[in-house]
Scaffold this active site. Structure first.
Site, mmCIF file in Angstrom:
data_model
loop_
_atom_site.group_PDB
_atom_site.id
_atom_site.type_symbol
_atom_site.label_atom_id
_atom_site.label_comp_id
_atom_site.label_asym_id
_atom_site.label_seq_id
_atom_site.Cartn_x
_atom_site.Cartn_y
_atom_site.Cartn_z
ATOM 1 N N LYS A 125 -50.409 -32.508 -27.068
ATOM 2 C CA LYS A 125 -51.781 -32.978 -27.300
ATOM 3 C C LYS A 125 -52.274 -33.977 -26.267
ATOM 4 C CE LYS A 125 -52.812 -30.676 -31.087
ATOM 5 N NZ LYS A 125 -53.859 -29.632 -31.013
ATOM 6 N N GLU B 105 -60.637 -35.532 -34.776
ATOM 7 C CA GLU B 105 -60.084 -35.045 -36.024
ATOM 8 C C GLU B 105 -58.575 -34.946 -35.863
ATOM 9 O OE1 GLU B 105 -61.205 -33.174 -33.652
ATOM 10 O OE2 GLU B 105 -59.538 -31.777 -33.336
ATOM 11 N N SER C 59 -44.130 -26.891 -28.393
ATOM 12 C CA SER C 59 -45.328 -27.732 -28.276
ATOM 13 C C SER C 59 -45.111 -29.174 -28.726
ATOM 14 C CB SER C 59 -46.475 -27.119 -29.068
ATOM 15 O OG SER C 59 -46.076 -26.929 -30.411
#
Lengths: 264, 403
Positions: B91, B113, B377
């Protein structure tokens, strides 16, 4: 019927020396059976145009009052088809123009042409889709034009220049001016720059200009009409009464007070 | 036209677009303009590259998973170690990019969010290091499931709003962030965390995440002297997958596989594998919805996959058959979670465990000289509680005792 009817309701009010009052209620709130009674009460209270919400699971343009109304309507089993039924029931009783306000996905799912055709059949005159900017309206605009319905576009404090002119010339029925940043919902006062804002869009719109978002008291209505708007849209203030369990007669009195404030 | 040339006019074929309230349209236009001019600006690129290298820890390794490969008994499996990035997930690639962009645009405040808390954490980190205020919207139900992540965001200086509307999960957090943005659009940048939302977000987030695929390309060429046969990544909104896939979009010999949250089989979050086309959160894409177009409740054990829509570029890849998307169940993901921990000493995020499962299953059917790259990830530390509850005494090794 159709978008001409909406524009005529504004000019009829104008010729009586008034602004138009657009009253919003959520379709199917508190349930599809009782919903028409509240809309008819709003018409009896003097609303010049009725705006009927189509409940959606993800209403990003709405504040908490209308969000909760959507939840109530959905829990009561309100589908877009049920809202069309509500509109038809209101249409059987009164001639006041009816505008549906609904988010795009349920209309897309229904089928744009099918939805507009069904709405026209039910006596609906116009449609507001708050998450569908003019750029994305292709098939829906064609469908509304085919059936004579008004596709009403919105302008906001952020809408400037060419974009404002483009929207003002594309809208049908009236031009909806969002008075403030943020979502729908009751506010104590009007935004400080509201006069300038109305002035800005008065000049670009050939059609009537109606101001909404945060218009919740008779003095707000009076102020925007005096500032040159052709109409005022009141939603959350009325939805709150339905939520509180008011009887249709009580809602009618609230609408009457708001309508009285439209006199010039 | 080549696949890598999308979007055109803000669309990926018929997908994407800009379905938002009018109040946000000028902001999206300004954002697109600012992004397009900064994208090729050497100063901006250098600044971002420096943060990614010195602060976030890029490049991340491409690791040949010898034991997992032996276990699968087929193609060679490589892991792209985004779990080693600062913050514990991919991220931050996007959060840093957008935060630097927001600074250049003169914004003072970031909103975002978060579902699992990974993107909220990345935004809080990016906001802290570039000096912007951060407010995070998190579904109340998600916050309950991820208490430590909530605390972590608070530690990093972010204000967290718990969202009680709708299903109280990620999609409602996005709704609330959009409402905040509509109210504060003049001084606030909405830092969307995946390849979703109105144009230019899907393109911009993809570009920031494409550092993953560009590194994979270089690293796999160095290790194997050729491009991989298959890339595998998990897909919620789809940002780590698109970041992995995009630099290979035009290489037809490279197959692409996305693993969605298959939940318990009945309840799931597999918008591409089992959804239908609609419009949500500003984009036309595949959605999970009912017959009337109301957005359906979704479920996956991995909070980061628990989302009823998916990035529009994935919708295009699905439609063209460029990528394949499969639903991996909770049980399968948990078993891959456990497998990777024991075989490779790596605890993956539950989201990433979905990709590991899909990769092992596919590698098994491939020849031994084939090459598969799985994007890991994120790391699984955030999921220990969830996994502990889900596994109970089952797959634990049963040894721990007092001496």
């Amino acid at each position: 019927m159709g978008w001409i009817q909406i524009a005529e309701a504004f000019s009829a009010a104008r010729s009586r020396g008034e602004g138009a009052l657009v009253a919003y209620l959520m379709g199917g709130d508190p349930d599809p059976r009782r919903s028409p009674e509240y809309l008819l009460a709003a018409a009896a209270g003097g609303a010049d145009v009725l705006e009927i919400g189509i409940p959606f699971s993800d209403p990003v343009a709405d504040g908490s009052t209308i969000q909760r109304a959507g939840v109530r309507a959905l829990r009561a089993g309100t589908t877009p088809e049920a809202v069309l039924g509500v509109a038809a029931a209101v249409r059987r009783e009164v001639n006041v123009p009816l505008v549906l306000m609904g988010y795009y996905n349920p209309i897309l799912r229904f089928g744009e042409e099918e939805f507009v055709a069904a709405a026209a059949e039910c006596g609906v005159d116009g449609l507001i889709v708050p998450d569908l900017p003019p750029e994305e309206t292709g098939p829906l605009r064609e469908a509304t034009e085919r059936h004579g319905l008004g596709l009403v576009f919105l302008v906001t404090p952020e809408t400037q220049g060419d974009r404002a002119r483009r929207i003002a010339t594309s809208t049908r029925g009236f031009l909806y001016l969002v008075s403030r940043y943020g979502t729908t919902g009751e506010r104590r006062g009007l935004p400080p720059d509201i006069m300038g804002l109305i002035g800005r869009f008065r000049d670009v719109a050939d059609l009537p200009l109606a101001v909404g978002f945060g218009i919740s008291r008779p003095e707000h209505v009076a102020a925007v009409i005096r500032a040159g708007a052709d109409g005022a849209v009141v939603g959350s203030r009325l939805v709150r009464e339905v939520e509180a369990g008011a009887r249709p007669g009580e809602l009618e009195a609230t609408v009457r007070a708001l309508k009285a404030a439209t006199a010039l | 036209m080549r696949l890598s040339e999308y979007p055109r006019g803000g669309k990926f074929g018929t997908f994407g677009g800009r379905y938002v309230p009018e109040i946000l349209m000028p902001a999206l236009e300004a954002l697109e303009e600012a992004y397009l001019s900064l994208r090729d600006d050497p100063g901006f690129r250098e600044e971002l590259a420096r943060y990614l290298r010195d602060y976030a820890g890029r490049p991340t390794p491409l690791y040949f998973a010898r034991n997992l490969t032996a276990h699968a008994g087929g193609a060679k499996i490589y892991l792209k170690r985004e779990d080693l990035l600062h913050g514990g997930a991919h991220k931050l690639n996007n959060a840093l990019g957008q935060a630097l962009l927001a600074v250049r645009m003169g914004k003072r405040r970031l909103i975002a969010e978060t579902g699992a808390g990974q993107h909220g954490t990345a935004t809080a980190i990016a906001g802290a290091v570039v000096g912007l205020e951060v407010e995070i919207y998190m579904g109340a139900l998600d916050a309950e499931r991820q208490r430590m992540n909530l605390f972590r965001m608070e530690l990093l200086g972010a204000k967290v709003h718990l969202v009680d509307s709708g299903t109280k999960t990620l999609k409602d957090a996005i709704n609330e962030a959009l409402r905040d943005w509509a109210a504060n659009v003049r001084d606030t940048h909405y830092l969307i965390g995946s390849v979703v939302g109105p144009h230019p977000y899907p393109m911009m987030v993809r570009d920031f995440q494409s550092v993953i695929g560009r590194e994979v390309r270089e690293q796999v060429l160095a290790a194997e002297g050729r491009l991989p046969d298959l890339l595998v990544a998990c897909v919620g909104g789809g940002s780590n997958a698109m970041g992995t896939f995009y630099p290979f979009a035009d290489d037809e010999g490279v197959a692409l596989l996305g693993a969605e949250g298959g939940g318990d089989g009945e309840r799931h979050a597999a918008s591409l594998a089992r959804g239908s086309v609609g419009v949500l959160h500003g984009m036309r894409t595949y959605l999970l919805q009912d017959e009337w177009g109301q957005i359906a409740e979704t479920y996956s054990i991995a909070p980061g996959l628990d989302y009823p829509a998916v990035g529009p570029e994935h919708a295009l890849y699905r439609e063209l058959g460029r990528a394949e998307y499969v639903a991996v169940t909770d049980t399968e993901a948990l078993s891959a979670f456990h497998l990777l921990a024991r075989l490779e000493g790596i605890i993956p995020a539950l989201e990433s465990a979905h990709a590991v499962h899909a990769a092992v299953r596919r590698a098994r059917e491939m020849p031994r000289d084939a090459v598969v790259v799985v994007t890991l990830s994120g790391r699984g530390d955030k999921d220990l509680d969830l996994a502990f509850r889900a596994m109970g005494n089952g797959p634990r090794n049963g040894f721990t005792r007092h001496t």
